[in-house]
Write a protein that holds these residues in place. Sequence first.
Motif, short mmCIF file in Angstrom:
data_model
loop_
_atom_site.label_atom_id
_atom_site.label_comp_id
_atom_site.label_asym_id
_atom_site.label_seq_id
_atom_site.Cartn_x
_atom_site.Cartn_y
_atom_site.Cartn_z
N LEU A 48 0.87 -1.17 0.00
CA LEU A 48 0.00 0.00 0.00
C LEU A 48 0.90 1.23 0.00
CD1 LEU A 48 -3.08 0.74 0.30
CD2 LEU A 48 -2.60 1.04 2.72
N SER A 49 0.76 2.07 -1.00
CA SER A 49 1.66 3.22 -1.11
C SER A 49 1.28 4.33 -0.13
CB SER A 49 1.62 3.78 -2.54
OG SER A 49 0.38 4.44 -2.77
N LYS A 50 2.21 5.24 0.05
CA LYS A 50 1.97 6.40 0.91
C LYS A 50 0.78 7.21 0.40
CE LYS A 50 4.44 10.38 2.82
NZ LYS A 50 5.73 11.09 2.87
N ALA A 51 0.71 7.38 -0.92
CA ALA A 51 -0.40 8.14 -1.51
C ALA A 51 -1.73 7.41 -1.32
CB ALA A 51 -0.13 8.38 -3.00
N GLU A 52 -1.72 6.09 -1.48
CA GLU A 52 -2.96 5.33 -1.32
C GLU A 52 -3.47 5.42 0.12
OE1 GLU A 52 -2.38 1.81 -4.69
OE2 GLU A 52 -1.39 1.62 -2.73
N ARG A 53 -2.56 5.27 1.08
CA ARG A 53 -3.00 5.36 2.48
C ARG A 53 -3.40 6.78 2.84
NH1 ARG A 53 -6.30 3.78 5.74
NH2 ARG A 53 -5.95 4.56 7.81
N GLY A 54 -2.64 7.73 2.35
CA GLY A 54 -2.94 9.13 2.66
C GLY A 54 -4.27 9.60 2.10
N GLY A 55 -4.71 8.99 0.99
CA GLY A 55 -5.98 9.40 0.37
C GLY A 55 -7.13 8.46 0.66
N TYR A 56 -7.00 7.65 1.71
CA TYR A 56 -7.98 6.60 1.98
C TYR A 56 -9.40 7.13 2.20
CZ TYR A 56 -8.75 1.66 3.00
OH TYR A 56 -9.15 0.34 2.93
N PHE A 57 -9.52 8.33 2.69
CA PHE A 57 -10.86 8.90 2.94
C PHE A 57 -11.24 9.96 1.91
CE2 PHE A 57 -9.64 6.97 6.92
CZ PHE A 57 -10.80 6.31 7.29
N PRO A 91 -0.64 -15.36 2.49
CA PRO A 91 0.65 -14.91 1.98
C PRO A 91 0.62 -13.38 1.86
CG PRO A 91 -0.24 -16.70 0.63
CD PRO A 91 -1.33 -16.27 1.57
N ALA A 92 1.75 -12.75 2.04
CA ALA A 92 1.80 -11.28 2.02
C ALA A 92 1.22 -10.69 0.74
CB ALA A 92 3.24 -10.81 2.21
N ILE A 93 1.44 -11.35 -0.38
CA ILE A 93 0.95 -10.81 -1.65
C ILE A 93 -0.58 -10.79 -1.69
CG2 ILE A 93 0.91 -12.94 -3.04
CD1 ILE A 93 2.33 -11.21 -5.26
N LEU A 94 -1.21 -11.79 -1.07
CA LEU A 94 -2.68 -11.81 -1.03
C LEU A 94 -3.21 -10.79 -0.04
CD1 LEU A 94 -5.30 -13.05 -2.05
CD2 LEU A 94 -5.06 -14.83 -0.31
N LYS A 95 -2.55 -10.63 1.09
CA LYS A 95 -2.94 -9.60 2.04
C LYS A 95 -2.85 -8.23 1.36
CE LYS A 95 -3.92 -7.76 6.11
NZ LYS A 95 -3.88 -6.33 5.83
N GLY A 96 -1.79 -8.01 0.58
CA GLY A 96 -1.65 -6.76 -0.15
C GLY A 96 -2.73 -6.57 -1.21
N PHE A 97 -3.19 -7.68 -1.80
CA PHE A 97 -4.30 -7.61 -2.75
C PHE A 97 -5.55 -7.06 -2.06
CE2 PHE A 97 -8.06 -9.90 -4.46
CZ PHE A 97 -8.06 -9.43 -5.77
N PHE A 98 -5.84 -7.57 -0.86
CA PHE A 98 -6.97 -7.04 -0.11
C PHE A 98 -6.74 -5.58 0.28
CE2 PHE A 98 -7.45 -11.65 1.31
CZ PHE A 98 -8.41 -11.92 0.37
N ASP A 99 -5.56 -5.28 0.79
CA ASP A 99 -5.26 -3.91 1.22
C ASP A 99 -5.42 -2.89 0.10
OD1 ASP A 99 -4.64 -4.86 3.74
OD2 ASP A 99 -2.47 -4.70 3.48
N ARG A 100 -4.95 -3.25 -1.09
CA ARG A 100 -4.91 -2.28 -2.19
C ARG A 100 -6.15 -2.31 -3.09
NH1 ARG A 100 -0.16 -2.15 -5.85
NH2 ARG A 100 -0.80 0.03 -6.06
N VAL A 101 -6.69 -3.50 -3.37
CA VAL A 101 -7.80 -3.62 -4.32
C VAL A 101 -9.16 -3.52 -3.64
CG1 VAL A 101 -8.83 -5.09 -6.10
CG2 VAL A 101 -6.33 -5.00 -5.86
N PHE A 102 -9.29 -4.06 -2.45
CA PHE A 102 -10.55 -3.98 -1.71
C PHE A 102 -10.59 -2.64 -0.98
CE2 PHE A 102 -10.93 -8.10 -3.13
CZ PHE A 102 -11.99 -8.80 -2.60
N ALA A 103 -10.64 -1.61 -1.77
CA ALA A 103 -10.47 -0.24 -1.31
C ALA A 103 -11.80 0.51 -1.30
CB ALA A 103 -9.48 0.48 -2.24
N PRO A 104 -11.80 1.69 -0.70
CA PRO A 104 -13.01 2.51 -0.73
C PRO A 104 -13.43 2.79 -2.18
CG PRO A 104 -11.42 3.43 0.80
CD PRO A 104 -10.71 2.34 0.06
N GLY A 105 -14.72 2.70 -2.42
CA GLY A 105 -15.22 2.92 -3.77
C GLY A 105 -15.20 1.67 -4.63
N VAL A 106 -14.53 0.63 -4.16
CA VAL A 106 -14.46 -0.64 -4.89
C VAL A 106 -15.20 -1.71 -4.08
CG1 VAL A 106 -12.97 -2.44 -5.86
CG2 VAL A 106 -12.25 -0.02 -5.95
N ALA A 107 -14.67 -2.06 -2.91
CA ALA A 107 -15.26 -3.11 -2.09
C ALA A 107 -16.25 -2.57 -1.07
CB ALA A 107 -14.16 -3.89 -1.38
#
Length: 197
Positions: A48-57, A91-107
């Motif tokens: 999860l990038s700094k920009a992605e986390r910073g713009g979460y809301f 696995p970390a890659i799957l956790k990252g899939f949830f963190d990044r793709v299951f995002a606000p406006g998507v999931a």
Amino acid sequence: MRILLVLAHPLEDSFAAAVARTAREALEASGHVVDLLDLYAENFDPRLSKAERGGYFDQPYDTSALADIVARLNAADGLILVFPQWWFNFPAILKGFFDRVFAPGVAFSHDAAGGRIVPQLTNIRLLYALTTTGSPWWLVRLYMGDPVRRLLKRGIAAFCSKRLHFKMLSLHDMDRATDAKRKLHLDRVRKLLSTIR
């Protein structure tokens, strides 16, 4: 039905890869359309990038870096995850899939009143997890409380979709599994997926 089949294992000759191949064959034999998302082969970045986390809301949340994968998730009627359980977790890659793709406006979307989230993956009617673990069933279920099942069913599935059918099929004690036991598990995968309508 259109199925997004997500594989999370770094080795092309892994048992997880065999499960994914079996799943794809069984689904296609039943007339389903399968979109295979091999996270390692597609070089998915789980961080999860700094920009992605910073713009979460932010409204709207910026998913442009993952537009292709978001579109694939939005086009699916079902989601099937194939992965090993490592340290009683994803696995970390799957956790990252949830963190990044299951995002606000998507999931989900944030409730305007704050505090809770509103499910948004209304297109996803089923979530299946096909997984393996090196531990015996009693250790996973009785001692650890089946953490992966709880996270998927009570967390991700319940928070992202209101009427989603959830199933999890696990091969326990994978490190000592014989060829016969692995073959039997692949047969169980075929049988389970042949029931999807």
